[in-house]
Design a protein around this motif. Structure first.
Motif, PDB file in Angstrom:
ATOM      1  N   GLY A  40       0.769  -1.225   0.126  1.00 21.97           N
ATOM      2  CA  GLY A  40       0.030   0.003   0.001  1.00 21.97           C
ATOM      3  C   GLY A  40       0.674   1.246  -0.007  1.00 21.97           C
ATOM      4  N   SER A  41       1.686   1.265   0.800  1.00 19.47           N
ATOM      5  CA  SER A  41       2.743   2.233   1.031  1.00 19.47           C
ATOM      6  C   SER A  41       3.272   2.759  -0.423  1.00 19.47           C
ATOM      7  N   ALA A  42       3.940   1.502  -1.030  1.00 17.84           N
ATOM      8  CA  ALA A  42       4.565   1.840  -2.448  1.00 17.84           C
ATOM      9  C   ALA A  42       3.799   2.304  -3.432  1.00 17.84           C
TER      10      ALA A  42
ATOM     11  N   LEU B 227      10.154   3.498  10.639  1.00 15.54           N
ATOM     12  CA  LEU B 227      10.997   2.667  10.228  1.00 15.54           C
ATOM     13  C   LEU B 227      11.038   2.464   8.725  1.00 15.54           C
ATOM     14  N   LEU B 228       9.733   2.013   8.309  1.00 16.67           N
ATOM     15  CA  LEU B 228       9.387   1.666   6.898  1.00 16.67           C
ATOM     16  C   LEU B 228       9.159   2.917   5.916  1.00 16.67           C
ATOM     17  N   ASN B 229       9.028   4.224   6.390  1.00 13.55           N
ATOM     18  CA  ASN B 229       8.837   5.262   5.554  1.00 13.55           C
ATOM     19  C   ASN B 229       7.414   5.182   5.262  1.00 13.55           C
ATOM     20  N   VAL B 230       6.364   4.757   6.116  1.00  7.29           N
ATOM     21  CA  VAL B 230       5.162   4.540   5.680  1.00  7.29           C
ATOM     22  C   VAL B 230       4.104   5.848   6.385  1.00  7.29           C
ATOM     23  N   THR B 231       3.228   6.577   5.774  1.00  7.35           N
ATOM     24  CA  THR B 231       2.755   7.577   6.409  1.00  7.35           C
ATOM     25  C   THR B 231       1.281   7.388   5.839  1.00  7.35           C
ATOM     26  N   PHE B 232       0.277   7.929   6.407  1.00  6.74           N
ATOM     27  CA  PHE B 232      -1.196   7.716   6.187  1.00  6.74           C
ATOM     28  C   PHE B 232      -1.563   9.352   6.066  1.00  6.74           C
ATOM     29  N   ASP B 233      -2.625   9.602   5.246  1.00  8.44           N
ATOM     30  CA  ASP B 233      -3.499  10.620   5.375  1.00  8.44           C
ATOM     31  C   ASP B 233      -4.761  10.856   6.293  1.00  8.44           C
TER      32      ASP B 233
ATOM     33  N   LEU C 177      14.115   2.898  -5.501  1.00  7.48           N
ATOM     34  CA  LEU C 177      13.964   2.597  -3.911  1.00  7.48           C
ATOM     35  C   LEU C 177      13.206   3.498  -3.336  1.00  7.48           C
ATOM     36  N   THR C 178      13.072   4.739  -3.599  1.00  5.98           N
ATOM     37  CA  THR C 178      12.411   5.809  -2.899  1.00  5.98           C
ATOM     38  C   THR C 178      11.108   5.364  -3.177  1.00  5.98           C
ATOM     39  N   LEU C 179      10.536   4.893  -4.556  1.00 10.85           N
ATOM     40  CA  LEU C 179       9.097   4.628  -4.746  1.00 10.85           C
ATOM     41  C   LEU C 179       8.858   3.551  -3.776  1.00 10.85           C
ATOM     42  N   LEU C 180       9.628   2.542  -3.262  1.00 10.49           N
ATOM     43  CA  LEU C 180       9.435   1.462  -2.500  1.00 10.49           C
ATOM     44  C   LEU C 180       9.381   1.782  -1.004  1.00 10.49           C
ATOM     45  N   GLY C 181      10.043   3.115  -0.689  1.00 11.72           N
ATOM     46  CA  GLY C 181      10.084   3.602   0.683  1.00 11.72           C
ATOM     47  C   GLY C 181      11.436   3.091   1.296  1.00 11.72           C
ATOM     48  N   ILE C 182      12.276   2.884   0.701  1.00  9.90           N
ATOM     49  CA  ILE C 182      13.694   2.331   0.797  1.00  9.90           C
ATOM     50  C   ILE C 182      14.873   3.275   0.733  1.00  9.90           C
ATOM     51  N   ASP C 183      15.583   3.635   1.978  1.00  9.33           N
ATOM     52  CA  ASP C 183      16.381   4.586   1.870  1.00  9.33           C
ATOM     53  C   ASP C 183      17.831   4.164   1.211  1.00  9.33           C
TER      54      ASP C 183
END
Ligand code: ARG
Length: 560
Positions: free
Chosen positions: A137-139, A244-250, A549-555
């Motif tokens: 979902g985050s990706a 940690l997973l770079n996951v956010t919600f609105d 990687l950014t689109l997947l939420g990975i640094d």
């Protein structure tokens, strides 16, 4: 440069959308006739002509240029020859200019996508079963945003149901405020598991639980205060992992948010003659559509999961006016989604077709299915901690003097977890194994991150690229360039098929093409022009891998 689009735009076929044409452009299996081909069969009906004639007339109008140097019409196909040098020059300058926007697009401008994902249950442990929905979902949120869509990421919290009555009973019997505040989710899980053990022997506990749940629903102050505490603790705990997973919600509008919005749904269903009473319960009969009935109200008048989902869909449509609303939920719930989508359709909502269940496979343990009630789960937090620790050990071994070891270990460890979860086609079932997640060999995230650090190091040692003219290219160079050119298309297909694994796959392919190039072509070579060309390739690979990687939420990291 996206050749398919380039070709479609140059063709400029009247009455046919450029994206549609681009979608038909293919890379032929035999490239002797051309590097790209457009089969003209799909145009026959619209243009009222034979594919052969259409291909010929399109060829006659086509003006070649420095990228597309030749066009031919053969048996209803249009074949295009590409000038590789012109292409290479255009692509590399495009990537250098666009940077972190390379691969982005404005195809989504003016459109809104709601994405319901992660959608955790309050007071339940956050385990690896939630990993797929969370990272897929985050990706998808990031991918759709990259394509210009407005995205509303929604955590449809499971914060409604008798289990909260059970928790209150368990809390009163076997826990305390101090213990809950101290032990947090682990304590809540402990008493929840205990409740189920005890209720087997003493069923009266279940009646008690129902009683407390009713109290919550009726707005009882003490019960709601406790429930609020459970909710707060759960959200604080999962937030750590989301960070940690770079996951956010609105939005965190969960099931209980719809408490006061369901009466209107029930009224509307009644008005439209869709409700039937069956054994005292209110249902929508779906027999005609080959499905069991959709339960709307239990005989005691309380609502169900589906009722809240119907209310939520209507609320989202009214609030966000979405073009699409995606539900990233395991395929176990296929029937639930089919049923409630059907009910919305029967209510006469034309947008029912825009509700999409993005199903994914299940995660089980080597010892069988996970179960919160039995306390048989692998916590996401433990998995992340272990991979970060392992990354730390590897760094200590291989590069003990590295700066910022903790930061690197965190990026590598969490990256491995996310990338691992996005590596398979999403519908595949997975048996979780620590060994696999902890393996940093082969087609894994550490390999992609390592490739990025290689690019950084080459550019640091040999310098950033200066102007060049594209030289004769070897296969290894051209392979990297054709991978680079695919990125915008890969992003679009990932969005179209709701499949972030296209991007993990792509990142591996590009990293492998780069490795081959790195081994076969000396980047820091004598000839200045060739050197600059190769540095430009290196810089472009760095940019595109980072974008992926950014689109997947990975640094990414610069050194490891
Ligand atoms: N909380 C649910 C579960 O864990 C998932 C909710 C998915 N979203 C939805 N709108 N039904 O099963």
């Amino acid at each position: 440069m996206d050749f398919k689009h380039y070709i479609a735009e140059k063709l400029n076929i009247e009455g046919v959308d450029v994206n549609t044409v681009a979608g038909y452009v293919e890379i032929p299996p035999d490239t002797t006739l051309g590097d790209y081909a457009l089969p003209c069969f799909f145009l026959a009906k619209l243009l009222r002509n034979s594919p052969v004639k259409i291909a010929e007339s399109l060829k006659a109008q086509f003006v070649t240029d420095y990228v597309i140097t030749d066009v031919s019409a053969v048996n209803g196909y249009l074949n295009f020859k590409i000038d590789r040098k012109g292409y290479a020059a255009g692509l590399l300058s495009d990537i250098a200019k666009s940077g972190d926007k390379f691969g982005a697009s404005d195809i989504g401008t003016g459109k809104t996508v709601c994405i319901d994902y992660s959608s955790i249950n309050i007071a339940k442990p956050f385990h690896i079963g939630h990993l797929s929905t969370t990272v897929i979902g985050s990706a998808l949120c990031k991918i759709f945003r990259f394509l210009g869509y407005k995205v509303v990421g929604i955590n449809h919290l499971g914060d409604y149901g008798t289990q909260f009555g059970k928790l209150i009973v368990a809390y009163k019997l076997w826990s305390s405020r101090e213990q809950v505040i101290e032990g947090r989710l682990k304590e809540l899980t402990r008493i929840y598991v205990k409740f189920h053990e005890e209720a087997k022997i003493n069923p009266a506990l279940d009646d008690e639980a129902r009683h407390y749940f009713h109290l919550i629903e009726q707005g009882d102050k003490d019960s709601n205060e406790l429930f609020g505490l459970f909710k707060k603790i759960t959200l604080e705990e999962v937030d750590k992992i989301y960070n940690l997973l770079n996951v956010t919600f609105d939005s965190y509008a969960g099931e209980s948010f719809y408490n006061d919005k369901m009466a209107a749904v029930v009224d509307e269903l009644k008005e439209k003659n869709l409700l039937k009473i069956s054994d005292g319960a209110s249902i929508v009969d779906l027999e005609e559509y080959g499905m069991p009935p959709c339960l709307i109200l239990k005989s005691d008048g309380s609502s169900l999961y589906a009722t809240r989902d119907i209310a939520a869909a209507i609320y989202r449509k009214n609030t966000y006016d979405f073009d699409k609303c995606l539900y990233v939920v395991a395929y176990q719930q296929n029937l639930h989604f089919k049923q409630f989508f059907k009910v919305i359709e029967l209510m006469g909502k034309s947008w029912a077709k825009d509700l999409i269940h993005v199903a994914y496979g299940m995660v089980s343990l080597e010892s069988g299915a996970m179960s919160t009630r039995e306390g048989k789960v692998v916590l996401l937090e433990d998995v992340i901690n272990k991979t970060v620790e392992k990354a730390k050990t590897v760094i200590e071994e291989k590069n003990p003097t590295l700066n910022d070891k903790d930061k690197v270990a965190r990026a590598v460890g969490t990256g491995a977890v996310i990338f691992g979860a996005l590596s398979n086609n999403k519908i595949k079932d997975i048996v979780f194994s620590y060994d696999r997640v902890l393996s940093f060999e082969g087609e894994t995230c550490p390999y992609v991150q390592y490739t990025i650090t290689r690019c950084f190091s080459v550019l640091k040692k040999t310098g950033e690229p200066n102007a060049f003219s594209v030289p004769e290219m070897c296969d290894a160079e051209y392979s990297v360039l054709s991978e680079l050119g695919r990125f915008p298309d890969v992003v679009k297909s990932a969005a179209e098929k709701y499949e972030p694994s296209f991007i993990t796959r792509y990142a591996i392919d590009l990293a492998q093409a780069f490795s081959k190039f790195y081994i076969e072509c000396k980047i820091a070579c004598e000839d200045e022009n060739t050197r600059n060309f190769r540095l430009a390739i290196t810089s472009a690979v760095k940019t595109v891998l980072i974008n992926a990687l950014t689109l997947l939420g990975i640094d990414y990291i610069e050194e490891m």
